[in-house]
Design a protein around this motif. Structure first.
Motif, PDB file in Angstrom:
ATOM      1  N   UNK A 232      39.728  23.273 106.265  1.00 32.40           N
ATOM      2  CA  UNK A 232      38.326  23.139 106.651  1.00 32.40           C
ATOM      3  C   UNK A 232      37.405  23.414 105.484  1.00 32.40           C
ATOM      4  N   UNK A 233      37.748  24.439 104.679  1.00 34.78           N
ATOM      5  CA  UNK A 233      36.920  24.767 103.536  1.00 34.78           C
ATOM      6  C   UNK A 233      37.010  23.689 102.453  1.00 34.78           C
ATOM      7  N   UNK A 234      38.178  23.049 102.337  1.00 31.46           N
ATOM      8  CA  UNK A 234      38.310  21.948 101.376  1.00 31.46           C
ATOM      9  C   UNK A 234      37.379  20.811 101.752  1.00 31.46           C
ATOM     10  N   UNK A 235      37.311  20.525 103.051  1.00 36.74           N
ATOM     11  CA  UNK A 235      36.388  19.496 103.533  1.00 36.74           C
ATOM     12  C   UNK A 235      34.949  19.933 103.289  1.00 36.74           C
ATOM     13  N   UNK A 236      34.674  21.208 103.507  1.00 35.04           N
ATOM     14  CA  UNK A 236      33.326  21.729 103.285  1.00 35.04           C
ATOM     15  C   UNK A 236      32.927  21.605 101.824  1.00 35.04           C
ATOM     16  N   UNK A 284      23.768   6.389  99.426  1.00 39.07           N
ATOM     17  CA  UNK A 284      24.804   5.841 100.323  1.00 39.07           C
ATOM     18  C   UNK A 284      26.197   5.878  99.718  1.00 39.07           C
ATOM     19  N   UNK A 285      26.286   5.619  98.404  1.00 32.78           N
ATOM     20  CA  UNK A 285      27.588   5.631  97.730  1.00 32.78           C
ATOM     21  C   UNK A 285      28.194   7.028  97.751  1.00 32.78           C
ATOM     22  N   UNK A 291      33.144  10.620 102.475  1.00 31.15           N
ATOM     23  CA  UNK A 291      33.117  11.019 103.874  1.00 31.15           C
ATOM     24  C   UNK A 291      34.020  10.126 104.707  1.00 31.15           C
ATOM     25  N   UNK A 292      35.124  10.687 105.195  1.00 35.43           N
ATOM     26  CA  UNK A 292      36.098   9.898 105.952  1.00 35.43           C
ATOM     27  C   UNK A 292      35.516   9.433 107.285  1.00 35.43           C
ATOM     28  N   UNK A 296      35.369   5.603 108.376  1.00 36.40           N
ATOM     29  CA  UNK A 296      36.082   5.189 109.579  1.00 36.40           C
ATOM     30  C   UNK A 296      35.141   4.489 110.559  1.00 36.40           C
ATOM     31  N   UNK A 297      33.924   5.029 110.703  1.00 37.23           N
ATOM     32  CA  UNK A 297      32.949   4.418 111.608  1.00 37.23           C
ATOM     33  C   UNK A 297      32.524   3.043 111.106  1.00 37.23           C
ATOM     34  N   UNK A 298      32.400   2.887 109.791  1.00 45.25           N
ATOM     35  CA  UNK A 298      32.053   1.579 109.227  1.00 45.25           C
ATOM     36  C   UNK A 298      33.171   0.569 109.474  1.00 45.25           C
ATOM     37  N   UNK A 299      34.416   1.042 109.376  1.00 50.65           N
ATOM     38  CA  UNK A 299      35.555   0.158 109.636  1.00 50.65           C
ATOM     39  C   UNK A 299      35.555  -0.293 111.097  1.00 50.65           C
ATOM     40  N   UNK A 300      35.241   0.626 112.019  1.00 49.76           N
ATOM     41  CA  UNK A 300      35.157   0.274 113.438  1.00 49.76           C
ATOM     42  C   UNK A 300      34.030  -0.730 113.680  1.00 49.76           C
TER      43      UNK A 300
END
Length: 312
Positions: A232-236, A284-285, A291-292, A296-300
């Motif tokens: 979680x901290x790595x993501x943070x 945006x870049x 940001x996964x 992921x939301x863009x792929x959907x």
């Protein structure tokens, strides 16, 4: 000076990015491409956040509002700059000039406050994770976003209040591609010491307060992240890196320009272009590539669009 002997300025002459005619066509194509990229990139983020229920959280609501502000920040002056590349005589009406000053400070001031709100959101998420959903509820998030816009508007009105009524009766040449408030004030046919000090105090108070709040927030967050080591901290840390990068890109040019507000350096034009053109592209870049959830939301979103276009 007896101002009755002088006619009021009805337009300002903009010198643009370059006094040479040769690079104008290149600039026209180049900045057209950048502007279209800004619109597409930031509007894609807004559309992605709106269309994906999983992104209806405070972090992504603020991110979509940052994209909206970036579009507006690029739009207040970039289309006019692009238009002027094909015209030797670059002018803007007095009303248009005041409108540019107003819009620039609304969007820049609003973005400063929104970056502070986003830092607060990350502070709560990282330092108080168990209470995050309670603290950063929809009402709090909406209040922070609306408050950012409100402070931007009030900051801009305060800047415009002591500018619009200044007597402009003679010089009307602005050495920039837009109506830079620090350059426009100096053209007034009166002693501009008081307006200059008021402008510096207003912009300085907004900028320094925002920067100090951001600095304190990120110092606390970094201290918290350093004490903990987990997935979680790595993501943070990844998210935090993106935020700090955006803050540096936004505040860096602003700090340099307002460190010498009434001295005109050639590099000022470059920094102004960076703030209003390149930063809205980079945001945006920076956020999407790191940001996964957004990717992921863009792929959907892309999959839904492709599916809707396929014949049944």
């Amino acid at each position: 000076m007896d101002q009755r002997n002088y006619s009021r300025v009805t337009e300002f002459v903009l010198l643009g990015l370059s006094s040479s005619w040769e690079p104008q066509y290149f600039f026209f194509v180049f900045f057209n491409f950048l502007y279209v990229t800004i619109l597409l990139g930031n509007l894609l983020i807004v559309l992605t956040v709106i269309s994906e229920p999983a992104l209806h959280t405070s972090m992504y609501i603020m991110l979509s509002n940052l994209s909206v502000l970036d579009v507006f920040l690029a739009t207040y002056g970039t289309p006019k700059m692009i238009h002027d590349f094909l015209h030797e005589h670059k002018t803007i009406s007095f009303e248009g000039c005041m409108a540019q000053i107003f819009l620039l400070h609304v969007f820049a001031g609003g973005e400063m406050m929104l970056l502070v709100a986003m830092a607060y959101d990350r502070y709560v998420a990282i330092c108080k994770p168990l209470h995050y959903l309670t603290i950063m509820n929809l009402r709090k998030c909406t209040g922070l976003v609306v408050g950012s816009w409100f402070i931007g508007v009030m900051h801009s009105l305060s800047q415009l209040a002591f500018t619009v009524n200044l007597p402009f009766c003679g010089p009307n040449v602005v050495d920039s591609y837009y109506c830079d408030l620090t350059l426009v004030i100096k053209l007034a046919c009166t002693d501009t010491y008081v307006p200059e000090v008021l402008m510096l105090l207003d912009s300085g108070l907004t900028g320094v307060t925002s920067f100090l709040l951001l600095l304190i927030s990120y110092m606390v967050i970094l201290a918290t992240v350093r004490r903990q080591s987990s997935t979680g901290m790595a993501k943070a840390r990844s998210t935090l890196t993106a935020h700090i990068t955006v803050v540096t890109l936004f505040f860096g040019p602003c700090i340099f320009i307002y460190a010498w507000p009434f001295s005109n350096f050639p590099v000022d034009k470059v920094l102004s272009v960076f703030s209003t053109v390149f930063t809205p592209i980079l945001n945006p870049i920076i956020y999407t590539l790191r940001n996964k959830e957004v990717k992921s939301a863009m792929h959907k979103l892309k999959s839904r669009y492709v599916s809707s276009r396929l014949p049944f």
